[in-house]
Design an enzyme around this catalytic site. Structure first.
Site, PDB file in Angstrom:
ATOM      1  N   LYS A  28       0.807  -1.285   0.018  1.00 22.72           N
ATOM      2  CA  LYS A  28      -0.138  -0.132  -0.097  1.00 22.72           C
ATOM      3  C   LYS A  28       0.943   1.110   0.055  1.00 22.72           C
ATOM      4  CE  LYS A  28      -3.785   1.786   3.096  1.00 22.72           C
ATOM      5  NZ  LYS A  28      -4.661   1.340   3.841  1.00 22.72           N
ATOM      6  N   GLY A 100      -5.778   7.695   5.329  1.00 19.07           N
ATOM      7  CA  GLY A 100      -4.975   8.559   5.950  1.00 19.07           C
ATOM      8  C   GLY A 100      -3.515   8.814   5.289  1.00 19.07           C
ATOM      9  N   ARG A 128      -9.574  11.757  12.404  1.00 19.71           N
ATOM     10  CA  ARG A 128      -8.207  11.549  12.845  1.00 19.71           C
ATOM     11  C   ARG A 128      -7.503  12.939  12.649  1.00 19.71           C
ATOM     12  NH1 ARG A 128      -6.662   6.591   8.889  1.00 19.71           N
ATOM     13  NH2 ARG A 128      -4.439   6.645  10.126  1.00 19.71           N
ATOM     14  N   GLN A 175       4.774   9.271   7.615  1.00 15.25           N
ATOM     15  CA  GLN A 175       3.839  10.117   7.051  1.00 15.25           C
ATOM     16  C   GLN A 175       4.237  11.655   7.260  1.00 15.25           C
ATOM     17  OE1 GLN A 175      -0.207   9.195   8.262  1.00 15.25           O
ATOM     18  NE2 GLN A 175      -0.258   7.201   6.989  1.00 15.25           N
ATOM     19  N   ASP A 326       1.372  -1.522  12.077  1.00 19.17           N
ATOM     20  CA  ASP A 326       0.117  -2.071  11.564  1.00 19.17           C
ATOM     21  C   ASP A 326      -0.378  -3.702  11.840  1.00 19.17           C
ATOM     22  OD1 ASP A 326      -1.038   0.126  10.390  1.00 19.17           O
ATOM     23  OD2 ASP A 326       0.294   0.004   8.611  1.00 19.17           O
ATOM     24  N   ARG A 402      -8.031  -3.813   9.524  1.00 20.14           N
ATOM     25  CA  ARG A 402      -7.126  -4.563  10.102  1.00 20.14           C
ATOM     26  C   ARG A 402      -7.778  -5.420  11.258  1.00 20.14           C
ATOM     27  NH1 ARG A 402      -2.934  -3.741   7.045  1.00 20.14           N
ATOM     28  NH2 ARG A 402      -2.493  -1.493   6.437  1.00 20.14           N
TER      29      ARG A 402
END
Length: 450
Positions: A28, A100, A128, A175, A326, A402
Site C-alpha cells: 500500500k 490517511g 483523525r 507520514q 499495523d 485490520r
C-alpha cells in the site's frame, strides 16, 4: 460515503490445514507513492502489481484532479505526469475516503503550491488528527483552514514561495517525514527532515529512483538527516510493486495457527523497516522460511514458506513498534494461541489509527475468551495453545479493516467460531482477502452467505 452504510458481518470457523501458494496484492505504501510520484514526474511512469484498494485509487484520483493523466492497459497502469512544480489547482475538494496515508502525503505535496486545495474524507478519516502534518507546513508558510483539532474537512492555502525548513520529527511517523520531504520538492533551497527513530523509508528510496536530489546521513547517535534540494526534475519510471507485508501478515499468521498448514507467499516486500512482525514471530518459534531474497526496484523482496508452528510468548521490544505498527492486531491473535505471556509495549500510535486500535483489539480478545490486559500504551496477552475454549464472540470492528481481518484469522484456529460485525471495509486495503483465504482452505463466510 462511509463503509458502514450497509455492514456485512462475517464469520470464521475452525478450518483444516491451509495449503497452497499465493501472491499478495501490492504494498500500500509503495502503491500510494507510485501514483503520486508518477503523477508529478515528467514523462511516463508504468506500474505493475499496484494495490487496487479504494485508498490507493483515491490517491490516483487526486493526482488526476491536479493534471496527471492515468489509465490502465491490461495489468499495467500508465501515468503521464505533469512535471515537478506543475500541479494544477483542483476544481473540487480532494476526497480521500478512508486513506490517511494518501491524505497526509498529498497535503505535503500540494501545500507549498501557490494555490488553494481542499481535502475531505469519510467519517473515520475526519476524526483523525492532521496537525502533525500541518504544523511543519505552517512553518513553510502554508495557511490552514481546518475543522476543530486540525481535522478534515480542511483547506490549504499555499504561499507565493515556500520557506525551506529543517524539521525534527516529534514522533516516529513515516507520514510526517514524507509530507515534509514532498513539500520540499516545490520549495527553493534545501529542506531537511531530522528523524531520531527510523521509520519506513519508501519515500526516500522512491524519490531517489525518480531522480530527486535527496541524501540521507545517519549521525553517530543513529539520528537520520534527510535532505532534499527543491525544484529539481523528476523523471517517470517503471515500477513493479512488491507484495504488502501488512497484508501478508494475515495469511501468514493463519498458516502458523491452523494445524497442518503449509503455505507459500510469493513476492513479499522485505524492506527492513517493515519486517518487525516476521522477526517477532520467529522469536516466538514460527517456522517461516525466507526463500530467494532479491532486490526489485531498490527494495528487498523474497518468498515466504510458512508452516503451522507451536508458538511461545515473548516480550516485544518497544523500539520495534515503527516496523510493525499495523501488525500488532494480528500479532495479538498469534499471541492468543501461544504458550505463556506476550507483552507488547510502545503502542501509543495505535490509539490514533483507523480506530483506537489498541482498545478495539483488547475488547475483541476479551469477547473471545482471551486473557489479556490493556495498558495505557501496552497490551499483554496470555495465550492458550491450540485455541482451547477460545472464540464464540462477535467483534466490533469500528470500520477498521485490520481489526476485521485479524479476528477472522482467529476464528480459523479457535475452538468456536468468531464473527466480525462488518467486513465491507476490508476492500480498502485487501480486496482479495476473502477469496484468497478461501483458496487456501479457510472457512470464512459473510453472514447470510452460508
Amino acid at each position: 460515503m462511509s463503509h458502514s452504510a450497509c455492514p456485512k458481518p462475517a464469520t470464521a470457523r475452525h478450518s483444516q490445514a491451509l495449503t497452497g501458494e499465493i501472491r499478495i496484492p501490492g504494498d500500500k505504501s509503495i502503491s500510494h507513492r507510485s501514483f503520486m510520484f508518477g503523477g508529478l514526474a515528467s514523462g511516463k511512469t508504468r506500474i505493475t502489481g499496484l494495490l487496487e484498494g479504494e485508498d490507493v485509487i483515491n490517491t490516483g484520483r487526486a493526482m488526476q484532479a491536479m493534471g496527471a493523466r492515468i489509465r490502465k492497459e491490461g495489468d499495467v497502469w500508465i501515468i503521464n505526469g505533469v512535471g515537478n512544480g506543475c500541479l494544477l489547482q483542483p476544481e473540487a475538494p480532494l476526497d480521500f475516503g478512508n486513506a490517511g496515508t494518501g491524505a497526509r502525503l498529498t497535503m505535503g505535496l500540494v501545500g507549498t503550491y501557490d494555490m488553494k486545495t481542499s481535502f475531505i474524507g469519510d467519517a473515520s478519516l475526519s476524526k483523525r488528527p492532521m496537525g502533525r502534518v500541518l504544523n511543519p507546513l505552517r512553518e513553510m508558510g502554508v495557511q490552514v483552514e481546518a475543522a476543530e483539532g486540525d481535522r478534515m474537512p480542511l483547506t490549504l492555502i499555499g504561499p507565493r514561495t515556500a520557506n525551506p525548513i529543517a524539521y525534527r520529527v516529534p514522533m516516529a511517523s513515516a507520514q510526517v517525514k514524507s509530507a515534509v520531504l514532498l513539500a520540499g520538492l516545490n520549495t527553493p533551497g534545501v529542506t531537511t527532515v531530522i528523524e531520531p527513530v527510523m521509520t519506513r523509508d519508501h519515500t526516500e528510496k522512491m524519490l531517489q529512483g525518480f531522480g530527486a536530489d535527496l541524501t540521507v546521513e545517519t549521525d553517530k547517535d543513529g539520528v537520520r538527516h534527510i535532505r532534499i534540494v527543491g525544484q529539481g526534475k523528476l523523471t517517470g519510471q517503471t515500477i513493479d510493486v512488491p507484495g504488502d507485508p501488512s497484508s501478508t501478515a494475515f495469511p501468514l499468521v493463519a498458516a502458523l495457527l491452523v494445524e497442518g498448514s503449509d503455505v507459500t507467499i510469493r513476492n513479499v516486500l522485505m524492506n527492513p523497516t517493515r519486517t518487525g512482525l516476521i522477526l517477532t514471530l520467529q522469536e516466538m518459534g514460527a517456522d517461516i522460511e525466507i526463500i530467494d531474497p532479491r532486490l526489485a526496484g531498490g527494495e528487498d523482496v523474497a518468498d515466504l514458506r510458512v508452516k503451522a508452528s507451536k508458538l511461545k510468548g515473548v516480550v516485544v521490544p518497544p523500539e520495534r513498534a515503527p516496523s510493525m505498527i499495523d501488525e500488532y492486531p494480528v500479532l495479538a491473535i498469534a499471541a492468543s494461541f501461544a504458550e505463556g505471556e506476550t507483552v507488547m509495549d510502545g503502542l501509543d500510535e495505535l490509539r490514533v489509527k483507523e480506530s483506537d486500535r489498541l482498545a478495539a483489539v483488547a475488547r475483541g480478545l476479551e469477547a473471545n475468551g482471551v486473557d489479556c490486559t490493556e495498558g495505557e500504551m501496552s497490551l499483554t496477552v496470555r495465550g492458550r495453545p491450540g485455541g482451547k475454549g477460545l472464540g464464540g464472540g462477535t467483534v466490533a470492528t469500528h470500520l477498521d479493516h485490520r481489526i476485521a481481518m485479524s479476528f477472522l484469522v482467529m476464528g480459523l484456529a479457535s475452538e468456536k467460531p468468531v464473527t466480525v460485525d462488518d467486513s465491507t471495509m476490508i476492500a480498502t486495503s485487501f480486496p482479495e482477502f476473502m477469496g484468497m483465504m478461501a483458496g487456501l482452505g479457510a472457512k470464512i463466510a459473510e453472514s447470510g452467505a452460508e
